[in-house]
Design a protein around this motif. Structure first.
Motif, PDB file in Angstrom:
ATOM      1  N   GLU A 202       0.833  -1.204   0.000  1.00  0.00           N
ATOM      2  CA  GLU A 202       0.000   0.000   0.000  1.00  0.00           C
ATOM      3  C   GLU A 202       0.868   1.255   0.000  1.00  0.00           C
ATOM      4  N   GLU A 203       1.944   1.224   0.768  1.00  0.00           N
ATOM      5  CA  GLU A 203       2.869   2.364   0.791  1.00  0.00           C
ATOM      6  C   GLU A 203       3.486   2.584  -0.593  1.00  0.00           C
ATOM      7  N   VAL A 204       3.746   1.509  -1.312  1.00  0.00           N
ATOM      8  CA  VAL A 204       4.314   1.632  -2.658  1.00  0.00           C
ATOM      9  C   VAL A 204       3.338   2.351  -3.586  1.00  0.00           C
ATOM     10  N   PHE A 205       2.048   1.986  -3.510  1.00  0.00           N
ATOM     11  CA  PHE A 205       1.063   2.654  -4.367  1.00  0.00           C
ATOM     12  C   PHE A 205       0.993   4.150  -4.046  1.00  0.00           C
ATOM     13  N   ASN A 206       1.066   4.500  -2.774  1.00  0.00           N
ATOM     14  CA  ASN A 206       1.073   5.916  -2.412  1.00  0.00           C
ATOM     15  C   ASN A 206       2.322   6.608  -2.957  1.00  0.00           C
ATOM     16  N   PHE A 207       3.460   5.934  -2.826  1.00  0.00           N
ATOM     17  CA  PHE A 207       4.726   6.482  -3.321  1.00  0.00           C
ATOM     18  C   PHE A 207       4.682   6.651  -4.833  1.00  0.00           C
ATOM     19  N   GLY A 208       4.168   5.637  -5.524  1.00  0.00           N
ATOM     20  CA  GLY A 208       4.109   5.686  -6.978  1.00  0.00           C
ATOM     21  C   GLY A 208       3.245   6.826  -7.480  1.00  0.00           C
ATOM     22  N   LYS A 209       2.131   7.037  -6.793  1.00  0.00           N
ATOM     23  CA  LYS A 209       1.244   8.137  -7.180  1.00  0.00           C
ATOM     24  C   LYS A 209       1.922   9.483  -6.948  1.00  0.00           C
ATOM     25  N   LEU A 210       2.556   9.624  -5.792  1.00  0.00           N
ATOM     26  CA  LEU A 210       3.220  10.878  -5.438  1.00  0.00           C
ATOM     27  C   LEU A 210       4.370  11.196  -6.393  1.00  0.00           C
ATOM     28  N   HIS A 211       5.072  10.142  -6.845  1.00  0.00           N
ATOM     29  CA  HIS A 211       6.264  10.329  -7.683  1.00  0.00           C
ATOM     30  C   HIS A 211       5.974  10.138  -9.167  1.00  0.00           C
ATOM     31  N   ARG A 212       4.690  10.002  -9.497  1.00  0.00           N
ATOM     32  CA  ARG A 212       4.256   9.933 -10.893  1.00  0.00           C
ATOM     33  C   ARG A 212       4.962   8.801 -11.653  1.00  0.00           C
ATOM     34  N   LEU A 213       5.100   7.665 -10.991  1.00  0.00           N
ATOM     35  CA  LEU A 213       5.701   6.503 -11.642  1.00  0.00           C
ATOM     36  C   LEU A 213       4.716   5.912 -12.650  1.00  0.00           C
ATOM     37  N   PRO A 214       5.214   5.333 -13.737  1.00  0.00           N
ATOM     38  CA  PRO A 214       4.311   4.619 -14.640  1.00  0.00           C
ATOM     39  C   PRO A 214       3.566   3.526 -13.882  1.00  0.00           C
ATOM     40  N   THR A 215       2.298   3.315 -14.235  1.00  0.00           N
ATOM     41  CA  THR A 215       1.460   2.357 -13.519  1.00  0.00           C
ATOM     42  C   THR A 215       2.094   0.978 -13.447  1.00  0.00           C
ATOM     43  N   GLU A 216       2.690   0.521 -14.577  1.00  0.00           N
ATOM     44  CA  GLU A 216       3.266  -0.834 -14.593  1.00  0.00           C
ATOM     45  C   GLU A 216       4.468  -0.938 -13.656  1.00  0.00           C
ATOM     46  N   ASP A 217       5.216   0.158 -13.503  1.00  0.00           N
ATOM     47  CA  ASP A 217       6.360   0.141 -12.587  1.00  0.00           C
ATOM     48  C   ASP A 217       5.880   0.060 -11.139  1.00  0.00           C
ATOM     49  N   THR A 218       4.878   0.871 -10.810  1.00  0.00           N
ATOM     50  CA  THR A 218       4.330   0.849  -9.451  1.00  0.00           C
ATOM     51  C   THR A 218       3.772  -0.527  -9.125  1.00  0.00           C
ATOM     52  N   GLU A 219       3.051  -1.114 -10.067  1.00  0.00           N
ATOM     53  CA  GLU A 219       2.449  -2.434  -9.826  1.00  0.00           C
ATOM     54  C   GLU A 219       3.514  -3.504  -9.631  1.00  0.00           C
ATOM     55  N   LEU A 220       4.605  -3.413 -10.387  1.00  0.00           N
ATOM     56  CA  LEU A 220       5.680  -4.403 -10.232  1.00  0.00           C
ATOM     57  C   LEU A 220       6.331  -4.264  -8.850  1.00  0.00           C
ATOM     58  N   ILE A 221       6.655  -3.037  -8.441  1.00  0.00           N
ATOM     59  CA  ILE A 221       7.275  -2.825  -7.127  1.00  0.00           C
ATOM     60  C   ILE A 221       6.336  -3.309  -6.021  1.00  0.00           C
ATOM     61  N   ALA A 222       5.051  -2.947  -6.132  1.00  0.00           N
ATOM     62  CA  ALA A 222       4.077  -3.341  -5.106  1.00  0.00           C
ATOM     63  C   ALA A 222       3.942  -4.866  -5.058  1.00  0.00           C
ATOM     64  N   TRP A 223       3.948  -5.519  -6.216  1.00  0.00           N
ATOM     65  CA  TRP A 223       3.860  -6.984  -6.253  1.00  0.00           C
ATOM     66  C   TRP A 223       5.082  -7.600  -5.572  1.00  0.00           C
ATOM     67  N   LEU A 224       6.259  -7.061  -5.836  1.00  0.00           N
ATOM     68  CA  LEU A 224       7.479  -7.580  -5.220  1.00  0.00           C
ATOM     69  C   LEU A 224       7.429  -7.426  -3.702  1.00  0.00           C
ATOM     70  N   VAL A 225       6.970  -6.284  -3.223  1.00  0.00           N
ATOM     71  CA  VAL A 225       6.878  -6.059  -1.779  1.00  0.00           C
ATOM     72  C   VAL A 225       5.856  -7.009  -1.162  1.00  0.00           C
ATOM     73  N   ALA A 226       4.704  -7.156  -1.809  1.00  0.00           N
ATOM     74  CA  ALA A 226       3.653  -8.026  -1.282  1.00  0.00           C
ATOM     75  C   ALA A 226       4.073  -9.490  -1.275  1.00  0.00           C
ATOM     76  N   ASN A 227       4.958  -9.872  -2.197  1.00  0.00           N
ATOM     77  CA  ASN A 227       5.336 -11.292  -2.357  1.00  0.00           C
ATOM     78  C   ASN A 227       6.800 -11.566  -2.065  1.00  0.00           C
ATOM     79  N   HIS A 228       7.475 -10.658  -1.346  1.00  0.00           N
ATOM     80  CA  HIS A 228       8.925 -10.804  -1.224  1.00  0.00           C
ATOM     81  C   HIS A 228       9.355 -12.015  -0.398  1.00  0.00           C
TER      82      HIS A 228
END
Length: 899
Positions: A522-548
Motif C-alpha cells: 500500500e505504501e508503494v502505491f502511495n509512493f508511486g502516485k506521489l512520484h508519478r511513476l508509470p502504472t506498470e512500474d508501481t504495480e511491479l514494485i508493489a507486487w514484489l513487496v507483497a510477495n517478497h
C-alpha cells in the motif's frame, strides 16, 4: 548527611581499623556497604552522573586509606595517580580501576617493599586494580611507543602523594616531545575505524557492546581524547565555545552519554562483573531497571533497544561532525584549501562537499535531496563537510507535505536510484542525518526498530539499507564468482531502479500490526502516485513487496521435486520478468538478514526453484510436466551416465524397480547415477552404505549430501538424526523415501552446527561415515536423545510449540507440521515420539530460522497408510506439544539483585 558522607565516614572507618588486628575486614566492610548504597541509588533513579563520580570518589578514599597503612619515606618523591576512565573520575560497578604509581627517577628501590605490600592489600580487600609502577623517565619512554599509554596519561590525576610528579610527567609527555596532535588524531581515527570493523561497522547489532560498538561510549571518549591532546582539559560542554559542536548537539550527545552510562551501570550490576555487551541474557532485566514496562517482556526489550539504537546513531553522526572539525583545525590549519565549484548550491573543499552559502537549504529546500544525488554522481567526493552536515540537520524540518509533493524533489529522489554507484552509501547518509525518514515518513517509523529474534540480527532500517547494498553488489562483475546466477539474472533487469525501490519498501510495514508485506505494498502505491511513476512500474514494485517472502518460503518449506509445487509457484509469479526481479530480491534479502543464512544449500534451493519455474513458464502454465514424464526424463539421463561408465543396463533396471517413483522425482539424474553405481558395487549389502559428497556452489561454503542405503528398521530415522546431532551436524533437509525393497534410501543435507561447511575434511568425513554405519548396525546401543546444553542465545527465545496434522489423501500420508524453539536433539525427540506411536517417517523438510524450526514430516501408520483415527491424531498432536515444551521452558524475566 551528604551523599558522599553516607558512602564513607572517615571517623567510623578509623574506629573500625582500631578494633581489628588486620585492616582487611574494615576495608571490605566499608566497600560492601558503600556499593550496596550506590546500587540502591541506581535502582531508585539517582542521577547517573553523580553515581559514577561518587563511586570514583569512594575508591579514592579507599586507596588513600590503604596508602596510609604503609611507610613512604621521602613521600614527595612518589605519587599514586588515577589513569584512564578512573582518571576522569568515572567508575561503574566493575570498571577498571587503573592506577599509576609514579616515582621520581632513581628512587624506585626504596619504595619497592611498600608498593608490594600496598598492592597486596588492595588485592586482599577485593579491589581488582590495574596497576603500573614507573619512574618519570619510564613513563616518557613507554608513552612514546604506545598509543594506549599516552591516551591513559592524558586523563591522569593525583590521588595521593606529590602532585608535582604528575606535572613533570605531563610536561615530559606533552605534544612538544611526542605524539603531536596531528599524529595522535590520525592514529585515534585508525584505531576507531578498526574497532568499528570488529562490530561489522554498524551501530545495529543484536547484542551491541555499549562501550566499543559504533556510537558507543568509546566514540565519545575518543572525541574528548583528541580534543584534550590539542587543548588540554577540554570537556564536552567546552567544545561549544571552540565551535566544534552546537548547543543542541551538546544536548543530544550528553543525553546519549547519560543513557549509555545507565545501560552500562545496569549491565555491570546484573552480571556482577565488567560486562559491556548488551547480551540477550540481560536485555529484559536492563529494560526493567531503566523503567521500560510492558505486559510482554519482548515489547519492553524492543522499546529499550529502539532507544539505544537511536542514541548511538546520534553519537555516530555528531562524532563524524566533530572529527571533521578536528581534522580541519589540527591537520589542515596551515593548508590553503582547494575549492572546486560544482553548481550554484555546492562546491568541493579539500575532497568534501559543502554549500556555497550558509542559507542554501533555506532558500532552496530541494538542495536537501540534491546534495545526495551530487554525491552519488561524484563518488570521488569523500563526504559532506561538518558545517554542511550541521546546516543539513538544522534545515531538515523543511521536509514537509509541500516538499514531498514538489515534482522537483520527486525527480531528485528517483534519480538517486538510477545512479551507477553509491546508492546505498547515500541512502545510509540520508538515514543517519534524519533526511530519509522525513522524506518517507513510513521509513521513519522503522528507524531503530529491532526484531527480537535470532533470524534478523539488524534493525529494520539497517536491514533495509543492507538489502540495497547487496542488490548493488549483484550488479558488479566481481560478484559473479560468489553469486553466478543471481548476478546474471540481475543484469537482465530492464529497470534496476525498480528493484532498489522494492528493497527500500519491502519491510517498511513492520511494527504496525497486520501483514507487513500488504502494508508495504500500500505504501508503494502511495509512493508511486506521489512520484508519478508509470502504472506498470508501481504495480511491479508493489507486487514484489507483497510477495517478497514467497520464494524463500517455497524453496525452504516445500518439495521442489513435486511438479504441482512448481506449477503453483509459477502461477503466482506469472511471467519471467516477475520471476527475475523476485529471485534477485530474495537473494539480497537473505544475505542482508543475517550473514550466516546464505549457504550453498539455500543457494541451491533457490536456484532449483528459479530454474524449474522458468522452465514451467516457458513450457506454459496450462501444460504442466506430469509425474510420469518427469520420471522418464530423469531415468533416461541417469541411464546415459551409467552406461557410459560401463554399468549393465539389466542390473540398473533390476535395482530401479525396487526404488519407487518418489525416488526418481526427488533426486537429480546425476545423484541417481552416483547412488546406483555405488549400490551395485556394494560388496556387503547387509551393511549400511553411506555415501558422502559436497553440493557445489561457487564462492559459497558447500553443504554436504549424505546418502544412506541400508536394511529397513523401525528406528532408522531416530538413530540417524541422533548420531548426526552427537556429531554436531545441522540437518538442512531430509529425504526419507519409501521403496518396494527391504532397504531404505535416505538423503540428508548437512552443515556443521555453526553453519560452516564440512568441506574436504577427510578425517571428519570418515568419522561421520563410521559413526553412522556403526550406529545403524547396532541401534539398540545408541542413545536416541542428545543431552547437550542449550546455547546461550536460544534460551531467550521460547514459545509453546505449534503442531498441525492433516492427511494427504492423494499420497495416503499424514503431514505433521511442527513449529518449535530450536534445541539440541530436537529431531531425535520428534523421531522418538513417532516411534512410540508406531509411525514411520516417509519424508521430512527441515527448516531452521534463527531461534525456531519449522519442520514438516510425512508419516504413515503401521498399516502403511495415513493416520485415520482422529482421536489418535489429537493425542499425537498434544504429545508432541508437551514433550517439546519440556525442552523450551522460558528464561525467567525475574531476577534477584544481589547487593
Amino acid at each position: 548527611m551528604s551523599s558522599t558522607a553516607e558512602l564513607f565516614d572517615q571517623g567510623q572507618f578509623q574506629a573500625e581499623l582500631a578494633l581489628k588486628s588486620s585492616p582487611i575486614a574494615a576495608f571490605k566492610k566499608v566497600i560492601k556497604q558503600a556499593c550496596t548504597i550506590l546500587d540502591q541509588r541506581f535502582c531508585t533513579g539517582y542521577d547517573i552522573r553523580k553515581l559514577i563520580t561518587e563511586r570514583a570518589w569512594l575508591i579514592d578514599q579507599i586507596l588513600i586509606q590503604a596508602w596510609k597503612q604503609f611507610s613512604w619515606p621521602e613521600s614527595n618523591r612518589i605519587a599514586l595517580l588515577a589513569v584512564g576512565g578512573y582518571g576522569r573520575g568515572e567508575l561503574h560497578p566493575h570498571s577498571d580501576i587503573d592506577v599509576l604509581i609514579l616515582i621520581e627517577n632513581g628512587y624506585q628501590e626504596q619504595f619497592t617493599s611498600s608498593i608490594e605490600k600496598f598492592l597486596m592489600l588492595l588485592w586482599d580487600i577485593g579491589l581488582e586494580i590495574g596497576h603500573s609502577v614507573r619512574t618519570l623517565d619510564e613513563c616518557a619512554e613507554h608513552a612514546r611507543n604506545d598509543l594506549t599509554i599516552i591516551t591513559n596519561l592524558i586523563e591522569c590525576r593525583t590521588i595521593t602523594g606529590a602532585d608535582t610528579l604528575r606535572k613533570q610527567m605531563l610536561a615530559a609527555t606533552s605534544t612538544e616531545h611526542m605524539w603531536p596532535s596531528s599524529e595522535f588524531l590520525i592514529q585515534k581515527y585508525l584505531e576507531q575505524k578498526a574497532r568499528h570493523e570488529k562490530y561489522n561497522d554498524t551501530e545495529y547489532n543484536l547484542e551491541p557492546n555499549v562501550k566499543g560498538s559504533p556510537g558507543g561510549l568509546r566514540d565519545i571518549q575518543t572525541i574528548l581524547w583528541i580534543g584534550r591532546r590539542e587543548y588540554g582539559k577540554l570537556k564536552l560542554h567546552a567544545m561549544i565555545a571552540k565551535g566544534f559542536i552546537t548547543e543542541n548537539e551538546y544536548r543530544v550527545m550528553n543525553a546519549s552519554l547519560l543513557f549509555l552510562w545507565k545501560v552500562r551501570y545496569a549491565l555491570h550490576m546484573l552480571a556482577n562483573r565488567a560486562e559491556d555487551r548488551l547480551l540477550l541474557d540481560y536485555q529484559a532485566k536492563v529494560a526493567n531497571l531503566l523503567g521500560y514496562t510492558a505486559e510482554e517482556p519482548k515489547v519492553a526489550i524492543e522499546q529499550l533497544m529502539k532507544k539505544y539504537y537511536r542514541m548511538v546513531m546520534n553519537v555516530s553522526s555528531i562524532n563524524e561532525i566533530i572529527y571533521q572539525h578536528f581534522k580541519e583545525v589540527i591537520l589542515e590549519k596551515n593548508k590553503t584549501p582547494t575549492i572546486t565549484p560544482l553548481n550554484n548550491h555546492f562546491q568541493i573543499r579539500n575532497d568534501f562537499i559543502e554549500v556555497t552559502q550558509p542559507d542554501v537549504f533555506k532558500k532552496e529546500p530541494s538542495a536537501l535531496l540534491e546534495i545526495f544525488l551530487v554525491l552519488a554522481k561524484n563518488p570521488a567526493i569523500w563526504g559532506i563537510r561538518a558545517n554542511t552536515i550541521r546546516l543539513l540537520c538544522e534545515a531538515r524540518h523543511l521536509i514537509n507535505d509541500k516538499f514531498r509533493h514538489d515534482p522537483t524533489n520527486s525527480q531528485l529522489f528517483l534519480d538517486l536510484f538510477k545512479c551507477e554507484s553509491d546508492i546505498h552509501r547515500n541512502l545510509r547518509r540520508m538515514n543517519r542525518y534524519g533526511i530519509l525518514g522525513r522524506y518517507i515518513p513510513a521509513f521513519g517509523h522503522i528507524v531503530g526498530q529491532m526484531q527480537y529474534d535470532l533470524f534478523h540480527i539488524y534493525t529494520v532500517d539497517a536491514h533495509t539499507l543492507n538489502v540495497i547494498k547487496h542488490l548493488r553488489k549483484l550488479s558488479r562483475s566481481e560478484m559473479m564468482e560468489k553469486f553466478p546466477l543471481p548476478s546474471k539474472v540481475f543484469l537482465k533487469l530492464a529497470k534496476p531502479e525498480l528493484i532498489y525501490l522494492a528493497g527500500l519498501f519491502h519491510d517498511i510495514g513492520k511494527g504496525r500490526g497486520g501483514d507487513h508485506s500488504e502494508i508495504g505494498a500500500e505504501e508503494v502505491f502511495n509512493f508511486g502516485k506521489l512520484h508519478r511513476l508509470p502504472t506498470e512500474d508501481t504495480e511491479l514494485i508493489a507486487w514484489l513487496v507483497a510477495n517478497h517472502l514467497i520464494m524463500s518460503t517455497t524453496a525452504q518449506r516445500k518439495d521442489l521435486t513435486d511438479p504441482k509445487v512448481i506449477n503453483d509457484f509459477a502461477l503466482r509469479v506469472g511471467d519471467e520478468n516477475h520471476l527475475n526481479y523476485l529471485y534477485v530480491l530474495t537473494v539480497a534479502d537473505i544475505n542482508a538478514t543475517n550473514p550466516t543464512l546464505w549457504n550453498s544449500w539455500r543457494a541451491t534451493l533457490l536456484q532449483q526453484l528459479y530454474t524449474e519455474t522458468k522452465r514451467a513458464l516457458r513450457r506454459g502454465l496450462t501444460n504442466p510436466l506430469g509425474r510420469n514424464e518427469q520420471i522418464h526424463q530423469t531415468q533416461q539421463a541417469a541411464m546415459d551416465i551409467l552406461i557410459r561408465s560401463g554399468i549393465d543396463e539389466d542390473e540398473i533396471m533390476s535395482l530401479w524397480s525396487q526404488m519407487g517413483e518418489d525416488y526418481f522425482l526427488r533426486h537429480t539424474s546425476s545423484d541417481i547415477a552416483w547412488h546406483t553405481e555405488a549400490i551395485l558395487h556394494h560388496e556387503n549389502n547387509q551393511d549400511p552404505l553411506v555415501l558422502f559428497k559436497q553440493t557445489s556452489q561457487r564462492g559459497i561454503g558447500s553443504a554436504s549430501q549424505i546418502f544412506i542405503y541400508a536394511p529397513k528398521q523401525w528406528d532408522f530415522f531416530a538413530v540417524t538424526v541422533s548420531i548426526m546431532g552427537q556429531l554436531n551436524l545441522s540437518i538442512q533437509d531430509a529425504r526419507i523415501l519409501p521403496s518396494t525393497s527391504k532397504f531404505s534410501l535416505d538423503t540428508y543435507i548437512v552443515l556443521n552446527e555453526d553453519g560452516s561447511s564440512i568441506g574436504q575434511d577427510q578425517h571428519r568425513i570418515n568419522t561421520i561415515r563410521e559413526e553412522l554405519i556403526n550406529g545403524l548396525k547396532n541401534p539398540e546401543n545408541y542413545q536416541t536423545i542428545i543431552q547437550r546444553r542449550v546455547p546461550r542465545q536460544l534460551k531467550h527465545f521460547t514459545f509453546k510449540p505449534r503442531v498441525s496434522i492433516y492427511n494427504d489423501p492423494q499420497n495416503d500420508v499424514s503431514i505433521v507440521q511442527i513449529e518449535a524453539p530450536d534445541r539440541p536433539g530436537l529431531l531425535a525427540r520428534i523421531a522418538k515420539i513417532f516411534l512410540s506411536y508406531d509411525l514411520t517417517i516417509q519424508g521430512a523438510k527441515i527448516t531452521t530460522l534463527g531461534e525456531r524450526v519449522e519442520d514438516n514430516f510425512l508419516v504413515i501408520d503401521k498399516t502403511g497408510h495415513a493416520i485415520s483415527d482422529n482421536e489418535l491424531i489429537n493425542e499425537l498432536q498434544q504429545t508432541i506439544i508437551n514433550k517439546l515444551s519440556e525442552t523450551s521452558q522460558p528464561a525467567s524475566d525475574n531476577f534477584i539483585l544481589s547487593i
